[in-house]
Design an enzyme around this catalytic site. Structure first.
Site, mmCIF file in Angstrom:
data_model
loop_
_atom_site.group_PDB
_atom_site.id
_atom_site.type_symbol
_atom_site.label_atom_id
_atom_site.label_comp_id
_atom_site.label_asym_id
_atom_site.label_seq_id
_atom_site.Cartn_x
_atom_site.Cartn_y
_atom_site.Cartn_z
ATOM 1 N N ASP A 1 27.470 0.679 -32.601
ATOM 2 C CA ASP A 1 28.187 0.988 -33.844
ATOM 3 C C ASP A 1 27.627 0.286 -35.076
ATOM 4 O O ASP A 1 28.130 0.495 -36.181
ATOM 5 C CB ASP A 1 29.670 0.616 -33.695
ATOM 6 C CG ASP A 1 30.414 1.544 -32.745
ATOM 7 O OD1 ASP A 1 29.790 2.482 -32.236
ATOM 8 O OD2 ASP A 1 31.616 1.308 -32.518
ATOM 9 N N TYR B 1 32.291 32.491 -15.515
ATOM 10 C CA TYR B 1 33.479 33.292 -15.819
ATOM 11 C C TYR B 1 34.286 33.558 -14.549
ATOM 12 O O TYR B 1 33.756 33.930 -13.502
ATOM 13 C CB TYR B 1 33.105 34.648 -16.428
ATOM 14 C CG TYR B 1 34.257 35.641 -16.330
ATOM 15 C CD1 TYR B 1 35.423 35.455 -17.088
ATOM 16 C CD2 TYR B 1 34.215 36.704 -15.429
ATOM 17 C CE1 TYR B 1 36.495 36.317 -16.958
ATOM 18 C CE2 TYR B 1 35.292 37.581 -15.304
ATOM 19 C CZ TYR B 1 36.428 37.377 -16.074
ATOM 20 O OH TYR B 1 37.498 38.227 -15.938
ATOM 21 N N ALA C 1 29.364 -2.243 -25.255
ATOM 22 C CA ALA C 1 28.618 -1.132 -24.654
ATOM 23 C C ALA C 1 27.107 -1.238 -24.858
ATOM 24 O O ALA C 1 26.340 -1.249 -23.890
ATOM 25 C CB ALA C 1 29.140 0.194 -25.213
ATOM 26 N N ALA C 2 26.655 -1.296 -26.100
ATOM 27 C CA ALA C 2 25.209 -1.294 -26.352
ATOM 28 C C ALA C 2 24.562 -2.577 -25.850
ATOM 29 O O ALA C 2 23.525 -2.552 -25.180
ATOM 30 C CB ALA C 2 24.932 -1.096 -27.838
ATOM 31 N N CYS D 1 37.416 3.197 -26.621
ATOM 32 C CA CYS D 1 37.955 4.557 -26.739
ATOM 33 C C CYS D 1 39.214 4.736 -25.889
ATOM 34 O O CYS D 1 40.010 5.642 -26.132
ATOM 35 C CB CYS D 1 36.908 5.581 -26.314
ATOM 36 S SG CYS D 1 35.341 5.426 -27.180
ATOM 37 N N ARG E 1 17.303 -4.769 -14.745
ATOM 38 C CA ARG E 1 16.811 -3.885 -13.679
ATOM 39 C C ARG E 1 15.284 -3.862 -13.644
ATOM 40 O O ARG E 1 14.678 -3.718 -12.581
ATOM 41 C CB ARG E 1 17.329 -2.456 -13.887
ATOM 42 C CG ARG E 1 18.807 -2.281 -13.591
ATOM 43 C CD ARG E 1 19.230 -0.813 -13.693
ATOM 44 N NE ARG E 1 20.675 -0.716 -13.756
ATOM 45 C CZ ARG E 1 21.372 -0.474 -14.875
ATOM 46 N NH1 ARG E 1 20.734 -0.274 -16.012
ATOM 47 N NH2 ARG E 1 22.684 -0.416 -14.849
ATOM 48 N N ARG F 1 28.909 36.077 -31.327
ATOM 49 C CA ARG F 1 28.695 37.517 -31.607
ATOM 50 C C ARG F 1 29.068 37.850 -33.044
ATOM 51 O O ARG F 1 28.344 38.554 -33.751
ATOM 52 C CB ARG F 1 29.548 38.364 -30.655
ATOM 53 C CG ARG F 1 29.019 38.458 -29.244
ATOM 54 C CD ARG F 1 29.935 39.287 -28.373
ATOM 55 N NE ARG F 1 29.930 40.702 -28.751
ATOM 56 C CZ ARG F 1 30.698 41.610 -28.169
ATOM 57 N NH1 ARG F 1 31.553 41.261 -27.207
ATOM 58 N NH2 ARG F 1 30.642 42.881 -28.528
ATOM 59 N N TRP G 1 34.582 37.403 -22.194
ATOM 60 C CA TRP G 1 33.761 36.850 -23.272
ATOM 61 C C TRP G 1 34.357 35.501 -23.650
ATOM 62 O O TRP G 1 35.464 35.439 -24.182
ATOM 63 C CB TRP G 1 33.733 37.780 -24.489
ATOM 64 C CG TRP G 1 32.746 38.901 -24.373
ATOM 65 C CD1 TRP G 1 32.977 40.159 -23.898
ATOM 66 C CD2 TRP G 1 31.363 38.841 -24.726
ATOM 67 N NE1 TRP G 1 31.830 40.901 -23.927
ATOM 68 C CE2 TRP G 1 30.814 40.119 -24.430
ATOM 69 C CE3 TRP G 1 30.521 37.859 -25.253
ATOM 70 C CZ2 TRP G 1 29.481 40.433 -24.656
ATOM 71 C CZ3 TRP G 1 29.194 38.167 -25.476
ATOM 72 C CH2 TRP G 1 28.680 39.437 -25.179
#
Length: 467
Positions: free
Chosen positions: A296, A439, A20-21, A54, A31, A455, A447
């Protein structure tokens, strides 16, 4: 004369590690700079590039039907874009002073040196493999690469018995337990922690424990594996702890990973307390203008605690690669840090966390309030509404959000993204209560569970100020 002058003004970027990295960095640099300006050479010791580690548990479990679906970009695609990708080639030494790397062909053993103007270290992580008797026996598997996944699938297909033991109950352990259940195995998970998922507080881990037992998984917590027993054929037959033996036709190690930084250590590059490379905001290795590192094998700043930590995740690796490729290609980008967001599942139970656990907050010297609320994924009267538990940590006095953990059924995990954004913005729980979230009864109670927790946390912070 510089190396680039010797190549007619063309610079060479060398990338160590093709997942990945590393390949994100190579692709982004390409690019920005065409092959006439920047030569890119990438070394990968395995057979594959740009794959989703993953996704391996879901391939093993059968949800993903074939291996190649986990490959984002093939070696041929990288080469077609002007990246000199060398598979089955392992970098064995980095000569920082001489600006070159030594690489060995895995199949032939032939070695050669490659000079660089710019270097990217993306060596990833290695699975923790405990030094126990029997750990290298046939039938014992780690799960880090596509080759590992294929080897495990081959064992599952050959094995007559249907008993599997998973050692470890972190993300990989929990996901592999599900995969093996899906394959029709009887699964025992042996975990040295008091509850599974040590990335959660123990009270939330207990919810995961109950759900896993409800799926028919045998949970053995607070137990240390002492050895793996083998049969007359040399294959693994059981996992032993101090108190018991658990029969096993296959064993999967899910104990976690450590940064793969032996090369960097030997080259004298700076490592942190967790063994990962240390970088600046541009992902440059500290003290080295022309060396970058990501994925990683690095440590990252936690934006909530202000402390450096080791968080090996594919999301970070891809972002690191984008930042590194931009900088190596002559642009400018930074990676500010993480808030520690992660999600997982075991069958239909979704598990999510972001920010700090209680012990992380205490380690950072923070005083905090904690609330836990029970809610539902949808309006309680709407079909399919499922229970959800949300735990929230807020800093005493200030009310700054410190962390959120969520365990529930469908719709639970991705709600943690609300908290991840709030953490990044350094919102207080009071401010969160005013968030204008979507919602409708099929999606949420009026909520949202995260706002119910906010809250309650805000009320607790206010009460604390008055004491």
């Amino acid at each position: 004369m510089s190396m680039s002058e010797g190549r007619g003004g063309r610079e060479r970027l060398v990338v160590v590690g093709g997942d990945a990295a590393g390949m994100s960095a190579a692709s982004q640099a390409r690019r920005l700079k065409d092959p006439g300006e920047l030569e890119i050479v990438a070394f990968e010791r395995g057979h594959f590039t740009s794959f989703s580690a993953c996704g391996i548990p879901y391939w093993v479990g059968g949800e993903v039907p074939e291996r190649d679906r986990l490959i984002a970009r093939t070696p041929e695609e990288h080469r077609a874009r002007g990246i000199d990708l060398r598979l089955r080639t392992e970098v064995t030494e980095i000569d920082v002073a001489g600006q070159r790397v030594r690489a060995r062909d895995v199949d032939s053993g032939a070695e050669s040196w490659t000079p660089y103007d710019k270097l990217v270290i993306a060596t990833g992580a290695r699975p923790v493999r405990p030094d126990l008797p029997g750990v290298d026996a046939p039938g014992v598997h780690g799960v880090q690469t596509l080759d590992d996944g294929q080897a495990l699938l081959d064992t599952l297909a050959r094995t007559r018995g249907r008993r599997a033991v998973v050692v470890g109950a972190g993300y990989i352990g929990v996901e592999m337990a599900e995969a093996l259940i899906n394959r029709g195995f009887e699964v025992t998970v042996v975990n040295r922690g008091k509850e599974p998922m040590s990335t959660l507080d123990p009270d939330m881990g207990r919810l995961v424990h109950r759900a896993m037992e409800g799926l028919g998984i045998t949970m053995v917590d607070d137990a240390e594996v002492t050895k793996l027993l083998t049969g007359e054929d040399g294959r693994v037959r059981a996992v032993a702890t101090e108190d018991a033996e658990y029969p096993a036709d296959v064993v999967v190690l899910g104990i976690g990973v450590r940064p793969e930084t032996a090369l960097a250590r030997a080259a004298g590059l700076p490592l942190g307390a967790h063994g990962g490379l240390l970088t600046d905001l541009a992902m440059r290795v500290r003290g080295h203008e022309n060396i970058w590192a990501g994925g990683d094998c690095v440590e990252v700043l936690n934006l909530v605690s202000g402390q450096v930590q080791y968080v090996p995740l594919g999301t970070h690796a891809n972002k690191h690669g984008q930042v590194i490729g931009t900088n190596a290609g002559g642009g400018y980008a930074t990676f500010p840090g993480v808030v520690g967001t992660a999600v997982s599942k075991v069958c239909d139970l979704e598990i999510a966390r972001t920010g700090l656990r209680g012990k992380d907050a205490r380690r950072a010297g923070l005083r905090f309030e904690t609330v836990t609320v029970e809610s539902t994924s949808r309006a309680g009267y709407y079909p399919g509404a499922a229970p959800m538990t949300v735990k929230m940590l807020a800093e005493s006095r200030t009310g700054r959000l410190l962390g959120v953990q969520i365990v529930g059924r469908e719709g639970a995990a991705k709600r943690v993204d609300i908290a991840a954004v709030a953490l990044t913005a350094q919102m207080t729980v009071e401010q969160m209560t005013a968030l204008d979230l979507g919602y409708a009864p099929p999606f949420s109670p009026v909520w949202d569970p995260v706002l119910v927790a906010a809250r309650k946390a805000a009320a607790k912070v206010r009460a604390g100020r008055q004491d």
